[in-house]
Enzyme design. Sequence first.
Site, PDB file in Angstrom:
ATOM      1  N   LYS A  25       0.837  -1.210   0.000  1.00  0.00           N
ATOM      2  CA  LYS A  25       0.000   0.000   0.000  1.00  0.00           C
ATOM      3  C   LYS A  25       0.871   1.259   0.000  1.00  0.00           C
ATOM      4  O   LYS A  25       0.635   2.181  -0.771  1.00  0.00           O
ATOM      5  CB  LYS A  25      -0.931   0.014   1.238  1.00  0.00           C
ATOM      6  N   ARG A 100      -9.415   0.744   9.291  1.00  0.00           N
ATOM      7  CA  ARG A 100      -9.028  -0.629   9.614  1.00  0.00           C
ATOM      8  C   ARG A 100     -10.110  -1.357  10.393  1.00  0.00           C
ATOM      9  O   ARG A 100      -9.951  -2.545  10.693  1.00  0.00           O
ATOM     10  CB  ARG A 100      -7.771  -0.583  10.472  1.00  0.00           C
ATOM     11  N   ARG A 139      12.294  -5.980   4.900  1.00  0.00           N
ATOM     12  CA  ARG A 139      12.278  -4.628   4.325  1.00  0.00           C
ATOM     13  C   ARG A 139      12.957  -3.586   5.219  1.00  0.00           C
ATOM     14  O   ARG A 139      12.941  -3.682   6.436  1.00  0.00           O
ATOM     15  CB  ARG A 139      10.844  -4.199   3.985  1.00  0.00           C
ATOM     16  N   ARG A 173      11.493  -0.868  10.643  1.00  0.00           N
ATOM     17  CA  ARG A 173      10.406  -0.668  11.596  1.00  0.00           C
ATOM     18  C   ARG A 173      10.501  -1.704  12.707  1.00  0.00           C
ATOM     19  O   ARG A 173      10.709  -2.876  12.432  1.00  0.00           O
ATOM     20  CB  ARG A 173       9.065  -0.801  10.875  1.00  0.00           C
ATOM     21  N   ARG A 184      -0.401  -8.754  13.206  1.00  0.00           N
ATOM     22  CA  ARG A 184      -0.989  -7.700  12.365  1.00  0.00           C
ATOM     23  C   ARG A 184      -1.872  -8.305  11.281  1.00  0.00           C
ATOM     24  O   ARG A 184      -2.929  -7.760  10.950  1.00  0.00           O
ATOM     25  CB  ARG A 184       0.126  -6.839  11.750  1.00  0.00           C
TER      26      ARG A 184
HETATM   27  P1  AMP Z   1       0.914   0.430   9.200  1.00  0.00           P
HETATM   28  O1  AMP Z   1       2.088   1.311   8.956  1.00  0.00           O
HETATM   29  O2  AMP Z   1      -0.305   0.860   8.446  1.00  0.00           O
HETATM   30  O3  AMP Z   1       1.240  -1.037   8.993  1.00  0.00           O
HETATM   31  O4  AMP Z   1       0.538   0.587  10.763  1.00  0.00           O
HETATM   32  C1  AMP Z   1       1.464   0.231  11.777  1.00  0.00           C
HETATM   33  C2  AMP Z   1       0.728   0.048  13.090  1.00  0.00           C
HETATM   34  O5  AMP Z   1       0.109   1.290  13.469  1.00  0.00           O
HETATM   35  C3  AMP Z   1      -0.407  -0.963  13.057  1.00  0.00           C
HETATM   36  O6  AMP Z   1       0.051  -2.300  13.263  1.00  0.00           O
HETATM   37  C4  AMP Z   1      -1.276  -0.453  14.210  1.00  0.00           C
HETATM   38  O7  AMP Z   1      -0.709  -0.801  15.462  1.00  0.00           O
HETATM   39  C5  AMP Z   1      -1.175   1.065  14.060  1.00  0.00           C
HETATM   40  N1  AMP Z   1      -2.207   1.609  13.138  1.00  0.00           N
HETATM   41  C6  AMP Z   1      -1.996   2.200  11.926  1.00  0.00           C
HETATM   42  N2  AMP Z   1      -3.156   2.580  11.362  1.00  0.00           N
HETATM   43  C7  AMP Z   1      -4.133   2.205  12.222  1.00  0.00           C
HETATM   44  C8  AMP Z   1      -5.548   2.297  12.199  1.00  0.00           C
HETATM   45  N3  AMP Z   1      -6.204   2.828  11.151  1.00  0.00           N
HETATM   46  N4  AMP Z   1      -6.239   1.796  13.266  1.00  0.00           N
HETATM   47  C9  AMP Z   1      -5.612   1.258  14.321  1.00  0.00           C
HETATM   48  N5  AMP Z   1      -4.267   1.116  14.408  1.00  0.00           N
HETATM   49  C10 AMP Z   1      -3.529   1.592  13.364  1.00  0.00           C
END
Ligand code: AMP
Length: 227
Positions: A25, A100, A139, A173, A184
């Site tokens: 994404k 989400r 990554r 990360r 996740r």
């Molecule tokens: P991402 O970079 O989108 O993979 O997000 C990394 C982490 O941030 C996720 O595993 C969640 O812990 C938190 N996070 C990001 N976006 C959301 C969201 N829309 N709702 C809840 N937690 C989020």
Amino acid sequence: MSGSRAANGATGPVIILLGPPGAGKGTQAQRLMAARGMVQLSTGDMLRAAVKAGTPVGLEAKAIMEAGGLVPDHVVSGLIDEALGTTPPGTGIIFDGYPRTLAQAESLDALLAAHGRHLDRVIEIDVDEDALVDRITGRFTCAKCGEGYHDRHKLPRVAGVCDRCGSTEFKRRPDDNEATVRTRMAEYRAKTAPILPLYEARGLVARVDGMAPIEDVARGLAALLPA
Ligand code: AMP
């Protein structure tokens, strides 16, 4: 901010990129920003910035993110509200990692309406979960310009030097380890995938094959965007 209203005054599309962690994404959002002058609203990026800055939101989110759980809906929807408030009218928007949950999907409808916008398309990036674990656990990115790399699939051309900006600093990360990635993905299956039928009922959903090469995914996505 770059990527404001198109020169002819047209309004850019508002889209959601949906898919499990590692589906690509963020990579595809970056390409759309460059190619179409859209902005990427990534709650993951916003939360990581909040953690780094030590804000109250960051303090609340840090442990949840490290465990691979979901940050409370009102927190992320608050971040999106703020971001929409600073996005120039008419700019094309890519939601990446938001919504989400069903509650977030409902909030998004309300927030978009409040900001005079509406959703044009929800694009699901289809992927194979085991391949994703390989993708995510390798990554890393340039600490300076954000260019993405991979231990097994895309190393810098000169070892230790970013292809794009020449920096020698890279970062990973903390939540890109196998245990957290599995959590996740389980969160995605349980809480995020159930949003799709809602958008399907509104005729908004399209799909691309996320296991295809990055360029092919980008072409597929571009073809799905409203003109
Ligand atoms: P991402 O970079 O989108 O993979 O997000 C990394 C982490 O941030 C996720 O595993 C969640 O812990 C938190 N996070 C990001 N976006 C959301 C969201 N829309 N709702 C809840 N937690 C989020």
